[in-house]
Scaffold this motif. Sequence first.
Motif, PDB file in Angstrom:
ATOM      1  N   LYS A 109      -3.939   1.618   0.172  1.00 17.13           N
ATOM      2  CA  LYS A 109      -2.604   1.390   0.722  1.00 17.13           C
ATOM      3  C   LYS A 109      -2.546   1.713   2.210  1.00 17.13           C
ATOM      4  O   LYS A 109      -3.286   2.550   2.718  1.00 17.13           O
ATOM      5  CB  LYS A 109      -1.560   2.243  -0.024  1.00 17.13           C
ATOM      6  N   GLY A 110      -1.610   1.070   2.880  1.00 16.95           N
ATOM      7  CA  GLY A 110      -1.365   1.351   4.287  1.00 16.95           C
ATOM      8  C   GLY A 110      -2.464   0.825   5.201  1.00 16.95           C
ATOM      9  O   GLY A 110      -3.398   0.145   4.767  1.00 16.95           O
ATOM     10  N   ILE A 111      -2.341   1.173   6.466  1.00 14.53           N
ATOM     11  CA  ILE A 111      -3.303   0.719   7.468  1.00 14.53           C
ATOM     12  C   ILE A 111      -4.672   1.342   7.221  1.00 14.53           C
ATOM     13  O   ILE A 111      -5.692   0.651   7.241  1.00 14.53           O
ATOM     14  CB  ILE A 111      -2.795   1.065   8.887  1.00 14.53           C
ATOM     15  N   ASP A 126       2.112  -2.694  17.607  1.00 12.92           N
ATOM     16  CA  ASP A 126       3.463  -2.200  17.351  1.00 12.92           C
ATOM     17  C   ASP A 126       3.569  -1.860  15.862  1.00 12.92           C
ATOM     18  O   ASP A 126       3.732  -2.747  15.024  1.00 12.92           O
ATOM     19  CB  ASP A 126       4.505  -3.251  17.744  1.00 12.92           C
ATOM     20  N   ALA A 127       3.458  -0.583  15.543  1.00 19.08           N
ATOM     21  CA  ALA A 127       3.391  -0.128  14.151  1.00 19.08           C
ATOM     22  C   ALA A 127       4.580  -0.595  13.315  1.00 19.08           C
ATOM     23  O   ALA A 127       4.414  -1.029  12.174  1.00 19.08           O
ATOM     24  CB  ALA A 127       3.293   1.395  14.111  1.00 19.08           C
ATOM     25  N   TYR A 128       5.789  -0.532  13.897  1.00 21.90           N
ATOM     26  CA  TYR A 128       6.992  -0.843  13.123  1.00 21.90           C
ATOM     27  C   TYR A 128       7.188  -2.336  12.875  1.00 21.90           C
ATOM     28  O   TYR A 128       8.065  -2.725  12.124  1.00 21.90           O
ATOM     29  CB  TYR A 128       8.222  -0.227  13.798  1.00 21.90           C
ATOM     30  N   LYS A 129       6.354  -3.154  13.501  1.00 21.08           N
ATOM     31  CA  LYS A 129       6.394  -4.588  13.229  1.00 21.08           C
ATOM     32  C   LYS A 129       5.291  -5.005  12.258  1.00 21.08           C
ATOM     33  O   LYS A 129       5.144  -6.178  11.943  1.00 21.08           O
ATOM     34  CB  LYS A 129       6.248  -5.377  14.534  1.00 21.08           C
ATOM     35  N   ASP A 130       4.521  -4.022  11.768  1.00 24.81           N
ATOM     36  CA  ASP A 130       3.420  -4.302  10.848  1.00 24.81           C
ATOM     37  C   ASP A 130       3.796  -3.833   9.444  1.00 24.81           C
ATOM     38  O   ASP A 130       4.123  -2.666   9.239  1.00 24.81           O
ATOM     39  CB  ASP A 130       2.143  -3.597  11.320  1.00 24.81           C
ATOM     40  N   SER A 131       3.725  -4.734   8.493  1.00 22.74           N
ATOM     41  CA  SER A 131       4.160  -4.436   7.117  1.00 22.74           C
ATOM     42  C   SER A 131       3.290  -3.381   6.432  1.00 22.74           C
ATOM     43  O   SER A 131       3.711  -2.738   5.472  1.00 22.74           O
ATOM     44  CB  SER A 131       4.160  -5.721   6.280  1.00 22.74           C
ATOM     45  N   ARG A 132       2.073  -3.173   6.923  1.00 21.06           N
ATOM     46  CA  ARG A 132       1.166  -2.191   6.311  1.00 21.06           C
ATOM     47  C   ARG A 132       1.489  -0.763   6.720  1.00 21.06           C
ATOM     48  O   ARG A 132       1.043   0.194   6.084  1.00 21.06           O
ATOM     49  CB  ARG A 132      -0.291  -2.516   6.692  1.00 21.06           C
ATOM     50  N   PHE A 133       2.269  -0.619   7.770  1.00 24.52           N
ATOM     51  CA  PHE A 133       2.606   0.716   8.277  1.00 24.52           C
ATOM     52  C   PHE A 133       3.621   1.402   7.379  1.00 24.52           C
ATOM     53  O   PHE A 133       4.620   0.808   6.969  1.00 24.52           O
ATOM     54  CB  PHE A 133       3.155   0.611   9.701  1.00 24.52           C
ATOM     55  N   ASN A 134       3.379   2.691   7.090  1.00 23.38           N
ATOM     56  CA  ASN A 134       4.289   3.483   6.268  1.00 23.38           C
ATOM     57  C   ASN A 134       5.085   4.426   7.174  1.00 23.38           C
ATOM     58  O   ASN A 134       4.552   5.445   7.637  1.00 23.38           O
ATOM     59  CB  ASN A 134       3.503   4.285   5.231  1.00 23.38           C
ATOM     60  N   PRO A 135       6.363   4.136   7.421  1.00 28.82           N
ATOM     61  CA  PRO A 135       7.161   4.955   8.335  1.00 28.82           C
ATOM     62  C   PRO A 135       7.540   6.331   7.775  1.00 28.82           C
ATOM     63  O   PRO A 135       8.072   7.171   8.499  1.00 28.82           O
ATOM     64  CB  PRO A 135       8.411   4.105   8.568  1.00 28.82           C
TER      65      PRO A 135
END
Length: 206
Positions: A109-111, A126-135
């Motif tokens: 899971k995730g990046i 841009d992390a927040y524009k990447d669906s794999r990023f978990n905020p």
Amino acid sequence: GSCHCLRRRRSGRGHSSRTVLMKKKLTKRAAPVQHNDARIRKLELLLEFGKRISTQHSLDPLLDLLAKEAKAILEADRCTIFVLDRTKKILWSKIAQGESATITIPWDKGIAGECVQTRRILNIRDAYKDSRFNPQVDKQTGYHSQSILTAPMINMRSQAVGAFQVLNKTTGTPFETEDEEILSILASQAAVGIENAQLYDQVRKA
């Protein structure tokens, strides 16, 4: 007399334009020299990196050292090293620079998970524009991830043993191709060091 003055003026303009051209050429020459100096300095740091991690045998201090060295070499604000636990099928990290909490995520899971599964470097601008990023990690730590560069750690048997991740260049710019190459080298050295440290810890505890 007027012709003489005109020739002088033209001659002056010609001299001025030649000076500008010379300055431009010198500037163009200086830029590669400065770039080469920076590259040589980074290569020197990489050599030092290899020497330092070879002297560190215990896992926790090694992970701390790896993170600090990677931050300095890549001019990153933070570094997270995810270690793969094949038995539990998780990636765990004790190093989230500035935080003491342990991060645990599923190994696919995730990046970091995708990096380990695909064994490819991932450069996220841009992390927040990447669906794999978990905020959620940002929410827990109060940090704001922007650019993320992640490289797989591959051991001598060509097996993935984790992911080496750096976040947010201190220059405010995204990570570039040269950063990818450097992180790939760091990750390869880290993989060997981590496996050796794990074996050392196992023998010490036995």
